[in-house]
Write a protein that holds these residues in place. Structure first.
Motif, mmCIF file in Angstrom:
data_model
loop_
_atom_site.group_PDB
_atom_site.id
_atom_site.type_symbol
_atom_site.label_atom_id
_atom_site.label_comp_id
_atom_site.label_asym_id
_atom_site.label_seq_id
_atom_site.Cartn_x
_atom_site.Cartn_y
_atom_site.Cartn_z
ATOM 1 N N HIS A 26 0.852 -1.183 0.000
ATOM 2 C CA HIS A 26 0.000 0.000 0.000
ATOM 3 C C HIS A 26 0.893 1.241 0.000
ATOM 4 O O HIS A 26 1.904 1.269 0.697
ATOM 5 C CB HIS A 26 -0.899 -0.012 1.237
ATOM 6 N N PRO A 27 0.568 2.288 -0.755
ATOM 7 C CA PRO A 27 1.416 3.487 -0.803
ATOM 8 C C PRO A 27 1.569 4.199 0.549
ATOM 9 O O PRO A 27 2.527 4.931 0.748
ATOM 10 C CB PRO A 27 0.746 4.396 -1.827
ATOM 11 N N GLU A 28 0.657 3.953 1.491
ATOM 12 C CA GLU A 28 0.746 4.611 2.791
ATOM 13 C C GLU A 28 1.372 3.727 3.874
ATOM 14 O O GLU A 28 1.395 4.110 5.042
ATOM 15 C CB GLU A 28 -0.646 5.071 3.241
ATOM 16 N N TRP A 29 1.853 2.537 3.493
ATOM 17 C CA TRP A 29 2.539 1.701 4.481
ATOM 18 C C TRP A 29 3.792 2.411 4.950
ATOM 19 O O TRP A 29 4.470 3.101 4.185
ATOM 20 C CB TRP A 29 2.952 0.386 3.876
ATOM 21 N N GLY A 30 4.135 2.200 6.201
ATOM 22 C CA GLY A 30 5.370 2.740 6.747
ATOM 23 C C GLY A 30 6.549 1.828 6.442
ATOM 24 O O GLY A 30 6.424 0.802 5.762
ATOM 25 N N ILE A 31 7.695 2.187 6.967
ATOM 26 C CA ILE A 31 8.930 1.433 6.706
ATOM 27 C C ILE A 31 8.882 0.031 7.302
ATOM 28 O O ILE A 31 9.398 -0.920 6.726
ATOM 29 C CB ILE A 31 10.174 2.220 7.212
ATOM 30 N N PHE A 32 8.253 -0.120 8.459
ATOM 31 C CA PHE A 32 8.246 -1.423 9.122
ATOM 32 C C PHE A 32 7.514 -2.510 8.324
ATOM 33 O O PHE A 32 8.081 -3.571 8.079
ATOM 34 C CB PHE A 32 7.696 -1.302 10.545
ATOM 35 N N PRO A 33 6.262 -2.313 7.889
ATOM 36 C CA PRO A 33 5.623 -3.370 7.100
ATOM 37 C C PRO A 33 6.343 -3.631 5.774
ATOM 38 O O PRO A 33 6.441 -4.771 5.332
ATOM 39 C CB PRO A 33 4.199 -2.874 6.862
ATOM 40 N N ARG A 34 6.900 -2.593 5.167
ATOM 41 C CA ARG A 34 7.625 -2.783 3.906
ATOM 42 C C ARG A 34 8.858 -3.660 4.099
ATOM 43 O O ARG A 34 9.091 -4.607 3.338
ATOM 44 C CB ARG A 34 8.041 -1.434 3.322
ATOM 45 N N CYS A 35 9.652 -3.352 5.111
ATOM 46 C CA CYS A 35 10.876 -4.132 5.376
ATOM 47 C C CYS A 35 10.558 -5.568 5.774
ATOM 48 O O CYS A 35 11.213 -6.509 5.330
ATOM 49 C CB CYS A 35 11.695 -3.476 6.480
ATOM 50 N N THR A 36 9.562 -5.715 6.625
ATOM 51 C CA THR A 36 9.194 -7.043 7.104
ATOM 52 C C THR A 36 8.717 -7.923 5.962
ATOM 53 O O THR A 36 9.145 -9.075 5.828
ATOM 54 C CB THR A 36 8.114 -6.938 8.194
ATOM 55 N N MET A 37 7.841 -7.389 5.132
ATOM 56 C CA MET A 37 7.329 -8.160 3.993
ATOM 57 C C MET A 37 8.449 -8.513 3.016
ATOM 58 O O MET A 37 8.537 -9.639 2.546
ATOM 59 C CB MET A 37 6.245 -7.366 3.266
ATOM 60 N N ALA A 38 9.310 -7.551 2.715
ATOM 61 C CA ALA A 38 10.406 -7.796 1.774
ATOM 62 C C ALA A 38 11.353 -8.863 2.299
ATOM 63 O O ALA A 38 11.765 -9.768 1.550
ATOM 64 C CB ALA A 38 11.163 -6.495 1.502
ATOM 65 N N ALA A 39 11.705 -8.801 3.559
ATOM 66 C CA ALA A 39 12.624 -9.783 4.137
ATOM 67 C C ALA A 39 11.994 -11.171 4.162
ATOM 68 O O ALA A 39 12.646 -12.171 3.817
ATOM 69 C CB ALA A 39 13.031 -9.360 5.542
ATOM 70 N N LEU A 40 10.752 -11.255 4.551
ATOM 71 C CA LEU A 40 10.063 -12.549 4.607
ATOM 72 C C LEU A 40 9.944 -13.170 3.218
ATOM 73 O O LEU A 40 10.228 -14.359 3.031
ATOM 74 C CB LEU A 40 8.679 -12.364 5.232
ATOM 75 N N GLU A 41 9.557 -12.383 2.232
ATOM 76 C CA GLU A 41 9.423 -12.887 0.864
ATOM 77 C C GLU A 41 10.773 -13.319 0.299
ATOM 78 O O GLU A 41 10.876 -14.351 -0.366
ATOM 79 C CB GLU A 41 8.775 -11.827 -0.026
ATOM 80 N N TYR A 42 11.822 -12.551 0.567
ATOM 81 C CA TYR A 42 13.158 -12.894 0.082
ATOM 82 C C TYR A 42 13.624 -14.232 0.663
ATOM 83 O O TYR A 42 14.099 -15.106 -0.060
ATOM 84 C CB TYR A 42 14.152 -11.791 0.452
ATOM 85 N N MET A 43 13.474 -14.391 1.969
ATOM 86 C CA MET A 43 13.940 -15.625 2.608
ATOM 87 C C MET A 43 13.132 -16.831 2.132
ATOM 88 O O MET A 43 13.690 -17.905 1.915
ATOM 89 C CB MET A 43 13.867 -15.501 4.130
ATOM 90 N N THR A 45 12.022 -4.797 16.353
ATOM 91 C CA THR A 45 13.240 -5.546 16.063
ATOM 92 C C THR A 45 12.902 -6.764 15.223
ATOM 93 O O THR A 45 12.072 -7.584 15.615
ATOM 94 C CB THR A 45 13.922 -5.996 17.372
ATOM 95 N N LEU A 46 13.543 -6.875 14.078
ATOM 96 C CA LEU A 46 13.427 -8.062 13.233
ATOM 97 C C LEU A 46 14.665 -8.914 13.462
ATOM 98 O O LEU A 46 15.783 -8.408 13.410
ATOM 99 C CB LEU A 46 13.334 -7.669 11.762
ATOM 100 N N ARG A 47 14.456 -10.193 13.732
ATOM 101 C CA ARG A 47 15.585 -11.095 13.974
ATOM 102 C C ARG A 47 15.547 -12.220 12.944
ATOM 103 O O ARG A 47 14.524 -12.887 12.779
ATOM 104 C CB ARG A 47 15.511 -11.680 15.370
ATOM 105 N N LEU A 48 16.645 -12.418 12.279
ATOM 106 C CA LEU A 48 16.776 -13.510 11.317
ATOM 107 C C LEU A 48 17.878 -14.440 11.809
ATOM 108 O O LEU A 48 19.023 -14.019 12.004
ATOM 109 C CB LEU A 48 17.137 -12.970 9.927
ATOM 110 N N THR A 49 17.525 -15.691 12.036
ATOM 111 C CA THR A 49 18.489 -16.709 12.414
ATOM 112 C C THR A 49 18.544 -17.717 11.290
ATOM 113 O O THR A 49 17.523 -18.315 10.930
ATOM 114 C CB THR A 49 18.068 -17.413 13.729
ATOM 115 N N ARG A 50 19.711 -17.894 10.722
ATOM 116 C CA ARG A 50 19.881 -18.810 9.600
ATOM 117 C C ARG A 50 20.705 -20.002 10.054
ATOM 118 O O ARG A 50 21.703 -19.841 10.762
ATOM 119 C CB ARG A 50 20.530 -18.101 8.429
ATOM 120 N N PHE A 51 20.294 -21.196 9.671
ATOM 121 C CA PHE A 51 20.967 -22.425 10.071
ATOM 122 C C PHE A 51 21.714 -23.032 8.902
ATOM 123 O O PHE A 51 21.262 -22.991 7.767
ATOM 124 C CB PHE A 51 19.941 -23.448 10.572
ATOM 125 N N ASN A 52 22.853 -23.632 9.194
ATOM 126 C CA ASN A 52 23.619 -24.375 8.210
ATOM 127 C C ASN A 52 23.057 -25.800 8.173
ATOM 128 O O ASN A 52 23.059 -26.489 9.190
ATOM 129 C CB ASN A 52 25.106 -24.386 8.622
#
Length: 130
Positions: free
Chosen positions: A17-34, A119-126
């Motif tokens: 949405h054009p009125e979304w703030g930085i938090f929903p944009r970053c969260t969605m982008a990171a989740l979709e990327y992973m 705070t967004l936390r990403l933990t990646r496992f080998n």
């Protein structure tokens, strides 16, 4: 930070949405990327949201429960929520936004009366060695 209250209800269509703030944009982008790049067993994506109001800290994801502030470790006693889907992000953002302290001013109908720390936390496992 979160965007206008009306824009947060627009998660159903899956578009930004054009009125979304930085938090929903970053969260969605990171989740979709992973989700595109890695198997679900290779990472854990989680989030916490804390509000600072009148020199006190409150957990925005746990019905505005008070958090403890210590000089050694900072803020303690807040909830961290695991995110797997867009629906998880929608629920988290709407929960956090609904627990923030807001009040109308002459310039802004939904002006924040607090400071939020998301705070967004990403933990990646080998996969080979865990």
């Amino acid at each position: 930070m979160f965007g206008s209250p009306a824009s947060l209800k627009s998660f159903e269509d899956g578009n930004i949405h054009p009125e979304w703030g930085i938090f929903p944009r970053c969260t969605m982008a990171a989740l979709e990327y992973m989700a595109k790049k890695y198997d679900e067993s290779e990472y854990v994506f989680s989030c916490s949201c804390v509000d600072i109001y009148m020199w006190e800290c409150y957990d925005l994801l746990n019905e505005r429960q008070k958090c403890k502030v210590t000089s050694e470790s900072g803020i303690e006693g807040y909830r961290e929520v695991r995110l797997k889907t867009v629906d998880d992000v929608k629920k988290l953002i709407n929960t956090a936004a609904s627990h923030r302290v807001t009040n109308a001013t002459k310039c802004n109908d939904t002006s924040s009366r607090s400071h939020a720390i998301a705070t967004l936390r990403l933990t990646r496992f080998n996969k080979e060695d865990g």
